[in-house]
Design an enzyme around this catalytic site. Sequence first.
Site, short mmCIF file in Angstrom:
data_model
loop_
_atom_site.label_atom_id
_atom_site.label_comp_id
_atom_site.label_asym_id
_atom_site.label_seq_id
_atom_site.Cartn_x
_atom_site.Cartn_y
_atom_site.Cartn_z
N GLY A 99 17.02 -1.60 8.09
CA GLY A 99 16.74 -0.16 8.11
C GLY A 99 15.27 0.20 7.99
O GLY A 99 14.47 -0.52 7.39
N ARG A 129 13.73 8.14 4.35
CA ARG A 129 13.42 8.95 3.17
C ARG A 129 12.26 8.38 2.34
O ARG A 129 11.71 9.07 1.49
CB ARG A 129 14.67 9.09 2.29
CG ARG A 129 15.65 10.11 2.83
CD ARG A 129 16.89 10.20 1.96
NE ARG A 129 17.79 9.08 2.20
CZ ARG A 129 18.89 8.84 1.49
NH1 ARG A 129 19.20 9.63 0.46
NH2 ARG A 129 19.68 7.83 1.77
N TYR A 167 -27.98 -12.89 -2.07
CA TYR A 167 -27.66 -12.32 -0.76
C TYR A 167 -28.89 -11.64 -0.18
O TYR A 167 -29.52 -10.79 -0.83
CB TYR A 167 -26.52 -11.32 -0.92
CG TYR A 167 -26.01 -10.70 0.36
CD1 TYR A 167 -25.64 -11.48 1.45
CD2 TYR A 167 -25.85 -9.32 0.46
CE1 TYR A 167 -25.15 -10.91 2.62
CE2 TYR A 167 -25.36 -8.73 1.62
CZ TYR A 167 -25.01 -9.54 2.69
OH TYR A 167 -24.52 -8.97 3.85
#
Length: 459
Positions: free
Chosen positions: A11, A15, A386
Amino acid sequence: MSNYAIILAAGKGTRMKSDLPKVMHKVAGITMLEHVFRSVQAISPKKTVTVIGHKAELVRQVLGDATSFVLQEEQLGTGHAVMMAEKDLANLDGQTLVIAGDTPLITGESLKSLIDYHVNHKNIATILTADAKNPFGYGRIIRNSDEEVTKIVEEKDATDFEKQVTEINTGTYVFDNKRLFEALKNINTNNAQGEYYLTDVIGIFKAAGEKVGAYKLRDFNESLGVNDRAALSVAEEVMRERINRKHMLNGVTFTNPKATYIDIDVEIGADALIEANVTLKGHTKIGEEVTLTNGTAIIDSTVGAKSVITSSTIEHSTLADSVTVGPYAHIRPDSTLEADVHIGNFVEVKGSYIGADTKAGHLTYIGNAQVGSKVNFGAGTITVNYDGKSKYKTVIGDNVFVGSNSTLIAPVKIGDNALTAAGSSIVEDVPADSIAIGRARQVNKEGYAKNKPHHPSQK
């Protein structure tokens, strides 16, 4: 006799108002379908068939090779869904459990009791039922004066008298396998929904004089089928209460279990103390005598015995015994902290290995670093890993003292027993037993401040 299982998971769940198939919504960390599948294993099914439909591939990924799948392309009711399993099961001797994939609270113990009841009473079909305080919306179990089940009637098809019945159909059944598929050939869509009801086979069995029974759940909560977000929240609440109770019975102390959120696969050692507003997710493992204070969140991580985590977040990492973290620290993914490491307030560790008895007390970032044992990080230290395109590694040996406000610009190595002076920017490797000073030269201009507006002489 062999056991088989059919799990109904086709299903959409309109709802739920969700793009996900209904059974894919999670309760306590895993999907509703996984909860049902785990409970089904209590009956040791020789074969399990899962009926899928809406977004079938997503549902397949959840259970993988653990089950067979059949596709229900058009959802025409529960009876139609079970028909999809005919090729896999129809000719087998034994009994078949049919269960919806949106019933996450059903327990393996109850399913095993249902099977045992069915076999011991030599039923053709056995319905799992429950007593409901408010039975509105459920199919009703109709019995005769001898308490025998005569039929199941759906809410929309029930008379006013039948609607007063409080014994409800949970949507879980056990059938004689061959008789189930024979009866399915005789059901039709002459009902309010225009669907093939699985419940109609009960009437077929009764009309043939075959024995139909009902096994009633002790705990109504187990019968909950989740059709919307409100029911999902109820399932979550009930499941978490179960989980927390299990841990408490195993020797874990909760200061406020109603405000503690623990996923189903979390493991916790005895004598752990868990304060309110703690969240433990995924496959987290907490050792014995660990303390987790208010606001701590741990995801897919291991925390060793006697560690103390204070109002901090740990993700996908491993902490050894007697580690202390926090308050307000963040251990990000792929980090390892060895025994007796201390990570203090407002410290962030990411993708790093930190050796035993190393301390980073406050206001520090350690990223992509290999750190030895007995290292001390002063406040304000940063590993600069970085450059906007690539990440680089910082390697720090044993017994290193990193002075406050040091900036370690990777790739860089600091040897054993070395020291960096406070306020230094370290851009080159530091040999063992050395002191590295990377400050700009300080120059004092005596008397120059008198000419500035802030000076008292200018007011």
